[in-house]
Motif scaffolding. Sequence first.
Motif, PDB file in Angstrom:
ATOM      1  N   VAL A  23      50.226  36.646  44.561  1.00 44.03           N
ATOM      2  CA  VAL A  23      48.833  36.990  44.214  1.00 44.03           C
ATOM      3  C   VAL A  23      48.703  37.080  42.700  1.00 44.03           C
ATOM      4  O   VAL A  23      49.466  37.804  42.045  1.00 44.03           O
ATOM      5  N   ILE A  24      47.736  36.331  42.156  1.00 43.52           N
ATOM      6  CA  ILE A  24      47.450  36.344  40.714  1.00 43.52           C
ATOM      7  C   ILE A  24      46.060  36.945  40.507  1.00 43.52           C
ATOM      8  O   ILE A  24      45.098  36.572  41.201  1.00 43.52           O
ATOM      9  N   ARG A  25      45.967  37.870  39.563  1.00 42.82           N
ATOM     10  CA  ARG A  25      44.689  38.529  39.292  1.00 42.82           C
ATOM     11  C   ARG A  25      44.156  38.084  37.917  1.00 42.82           C
ATOM     12  O   ARG A  25      44.895  38.068  36.930  1.00 42.82           O
ATOM     13  N   LEU A  26      42.870  37.745  37.867  1.00 38.30           N
ATOM     14  CA  LEU A  26      42.143  37.473  36.622  1.00 38.30           C
ATOM     15  C   LEU A  26      41.124  38.589  36.432  1.00 38.30           C
ATOM     16  O   LEU A  26      40.244  38.777  37.289  1.00 38.30           O
ATOM     17  N   ASP A  27      41.274  39.348  35.348  1.00 40.26           N
ATOM     18  CA  ASP A  27      40.373  40.478  35.065  1.00 40.26           C
ATOM     19  C   ASP A  27      39.651  40.220  33.749  1.00 40.26           C
ATOM     20  O   ASP A  27      40.291  40.044  32.702  1.00 40.26           O
ATOM     21  N   CYS A  28      38.296  40.207  33.775  1.00 39.16           N
ATOM     22  CA  CYS A  28      37.470  39.960  32.583  1.00 39.16           C
ATOM     23  C   CYS A  28      36.590  41.177  32.308  1.00 39.16           C
ATOM     24  O   CYS A  28      36.127  41.853  33.243  1.00 39.16           O
TER      25      CYS A  28
END
Length: 626
Positions: free
Chosen positions: A470-475
């Motif tokens: 699982v890869i998370r992208l947080d902006c």
Amino acid sequence: MIRHRNRALQLCRSFAKRATQTFVVGVAGALMVLGNPTAAHAEFEPTPVYNDPPGMFTEATITGTGAGSTVTGSVAPTDFNPLAGYPATIPAGSTPHDPAFAGTITIQDRLTGHSGLTYCIDLNTSTEVGVNYELGEWSETHVPNLGYVEYILQHYYPTTDEPSSVSVSQRAAAVQAAIWFLTDRYVLDTASPIRSLTAAIVADTLANGPSAEPERPELSVTPSELAAPSTGEIVGPFTVNSDGPATIRVTGIEVYTDPEGINQLHDGDVVEPGTRLWARSVSDTEPQGFVLERTATVLEGTVLLYDGSNPGLDDAQKLILARETELVVRAGAVLERFAAGGVQITKRILGGGAGHQGEITIDVLCHDPNTGQEQHHTVTIPAGATAGDHNRTIGGIPAGSTCTITEPTGGDNDQVAQVGSPVIEPATVTIVADETQHATVTDTFEQSAGDVEVDKTIKGPGAGKQGEVVIRLDCDVPGGTFDRRFVIEAGTGADTYRQPVVSGVPAGTHCTVAESTTGENKKVRLAEMTITPRSITVQAGVTSRVSVTDKYVKRRCGHGSGHKPGGAGNKPGGMGGSAHWPGGHLADTGASLPTGRLAASSLALVLAGAVTVAVAGHAGRRRPRI
């Protein structure tokens, strides 16, 4: 000093053509008039007497005459050289001139009462009781031979009693005649009772002079005048130069020690040397400004010049201090008040990109048709100013000026784009005294956007045997609008996998990438993980890419032991024996079992085999023979 005198003259002329003057008849010794050599030279007249108040910077006012007497003589022609010596007779071509008075002139500071004695150094210009003076420099007088005059003042009456053989009146007259000889080529008649005294003074002076100009007490303000708007904006700074502290006196203005106008000075406050001052006009008073004052010792030979503060009087005789005395020295600045108004600039920021724009500058260029002068003002709206109206007011613009408004810098940057040109309404305004004009400058901004793409690379000898990743992208966009969770299924083989592109991310957004589930399991471990780059700032029109790479390796098996059915030992068919698994674990094809359960299972199998053998043997023994 010259500026103060010129300014005073201008102010006097701008008032009534002539101030009220009291003409006093029969005031003996109260006036000295020195006329043009071709007219009535220095006739003693008791009138007129000026009763004008002292000017802002007046340091002395003529109050009358001191010791002296009438003298007779002539003014030598212009080619006569006084430094050649006192002539035995009246030079050919001389003009007769009989001053009604030759001697000391008394002066006083009307505000403090300090007084002194002076001599005339300007035979051909009139002066009168009540004329106001201020200290000056020798160079301002345009009078010759003042170094020799200084020698006389240092060695003769009233600094000393010389020439001591005659009365005080004759001493003063002889000294004045010697001064006039050097400054105005004045020669006494051969029959004058003081001629020999004057000639002796001149001979001594020419033999032993000249002397240097005395040092004046240091007190000045730079600049000495400044225009100030009627709208009350602060002007300055004014720098104080002095050899000691002074006290301030204010007329029609307010004075501060800071440009913001917080620390106000009042009459009598002490101002130290080097202080910087600011001021603003608060009244219609004329003249208006501030004066610094300090009591100081003023040396003989210091000149006094008309300060221009007597209405109707354009010029007055130059004087020189006859002996050292204490006077109040003054300096300051005049504010030239002018009618002014202002303009309020309303900066209106609109659009979805409002708040993300860069710095905005608005220029206001004003032209005054009355003076031809221009004023250039710049309004700055800081980067990131929120949506809505932002007001800035510019004051102190001369009434009648035409001001043109432009926006040279509109706030475009890598996060927002300006929609069209700025709307300026109106683009030109005309300034009205004591009023504020209004103009609105509107900008609309669109939010610029970019894309974010994450790619996942799986490699290594263990690739394909890993679990779920699982890869998370947080902006940092409120509400998590552009946050994403990318899932790579368990068992995905070695390769690079591009994840769905995240589009329309506002430019300037800061995003970070992390791997919350790494895919490690009992078969493989994560030997190496790289995220390049770990964080990005989204740029307009650009796809920002982040690469996540995982390298997996197989886990090593452990070394274990076991026993074959039938007991220990390695004999064929025996129960002993052992099995070894690399790394002490079961092979990858089977599941791991605890050691206790493995032993129990082995034992059960052995027992089951034994029973089977026993039964088979028994059955064989009971089989009937054929």
